[in-house]
Design an enzyme around this catalytic site. Structure first.
Site, short mmCIF file in Angstrom:
data_model
loop_
_atom_site.label_atom_id
_atom_site.label_comp_id
_atom_site.label_asym_id
_atom_site.label_seq_id
_atom_site.Cartn_x
_atom_site.Cartn_y
_atom_site.Cartn_z
N SER A 1 56.76 22.10 16.38
CA SER A 1 55.64 22.35 17.28
C SER A 1 54.39 21.79 16.65
O SER A 1 54.32 21.63 15.42
CB SER A 1 55.48 23.86 17.48
N TYR B 1 54.73 32.68 13.92
CA TYR B 1 55.24 31.51 14.63
C TYR B 1 54.83 30.23 13.89
O TYR B 1 55.66 29.35 13.65
CB TYR B 1 54.72 31.49 16.07
#
Length: 178
Positions: free
Chosen positions: A34, A47
């Site tokens: 990501s 995350y």
């Protein structure tokens, strides 16, 4: 936690397939991370850390494969910006910037990723501005990056998402009499 499981799944999957790939000097390893593994934001530290870990694993493995001189094994790192899957529904950057950086359609990300894989591209960031932010992060001092994040509204972009999630959990608890 599911993030722990995901990062370990990547490691064990690679460990299972890599010996045969090295033996045959053939294969392609794709790591889907990501943009939040390249730079972070407030509120989703776990995350971001899991994505930083995935990128670190990918880079380390890339060096290992290059050192073994196995030129038939390719590697691609995929780092998309916010993908419209509903996972981070409510995430908002500065409203004036949002039209230029809307959430990405999953189909677009898949198309860009497949193109990168098929052309042996070592890394794909979508949209391309992610490359610029990553480059700026590597050359500017931290306080300058903080100013850039604040200008973009990226410093607190997850706060609306986190508030929606908290409200949904409270509503669910009230419904279930907890």
């Amino acid at each position: 936690s599911s993030r722990w499981l995901h990062s370990h799944f990547s490691f064990f999957t690679t460990k299972a397939f890599l010996p045969k790939m090295l033996e045959m000097n053939h294969g392609h390893i794709v790591t889907v991370a990501s943009s939040l593994g390249l730079f972070s934001t407030a509120g989703v530290e776990d995350y971001c850390a899991s994505k930083f870990g995935a990128i670190g694993f990918h880079e380390s493995l890339s060096h290992e494969i290059k050192a073994s001189e196995k030129d038939g094994i390719k590697m691609t790192l995929v780092c998309p910006y916010l993908v419209d899957t509903g996972m981070f529904r409510g995430c908002r950057i500065r409203k004036e910037i949002e039209p230029f950086l809307p959430p990405l359609r999953p189909e677009f990300c898949v198309k860009q990723s497949m193109r990168a894989i098929l052309t042996d591209q070592p890394m794909i960031c979508t949209p391309r501005i992610v490359y610029m932010v990553n480059f700026m992060k590597s050359i500017l001092p931290f306080e300058a990056i903080v100013c850039m994040y604040r200008f973009l509204g990226a410093d607190k972009c997850m706060y609306p998402f986190l508030a929606q999630r908290k409200e949904a959990m409270n509503n669910n608890e009230a419904k279930n009499g907890i």
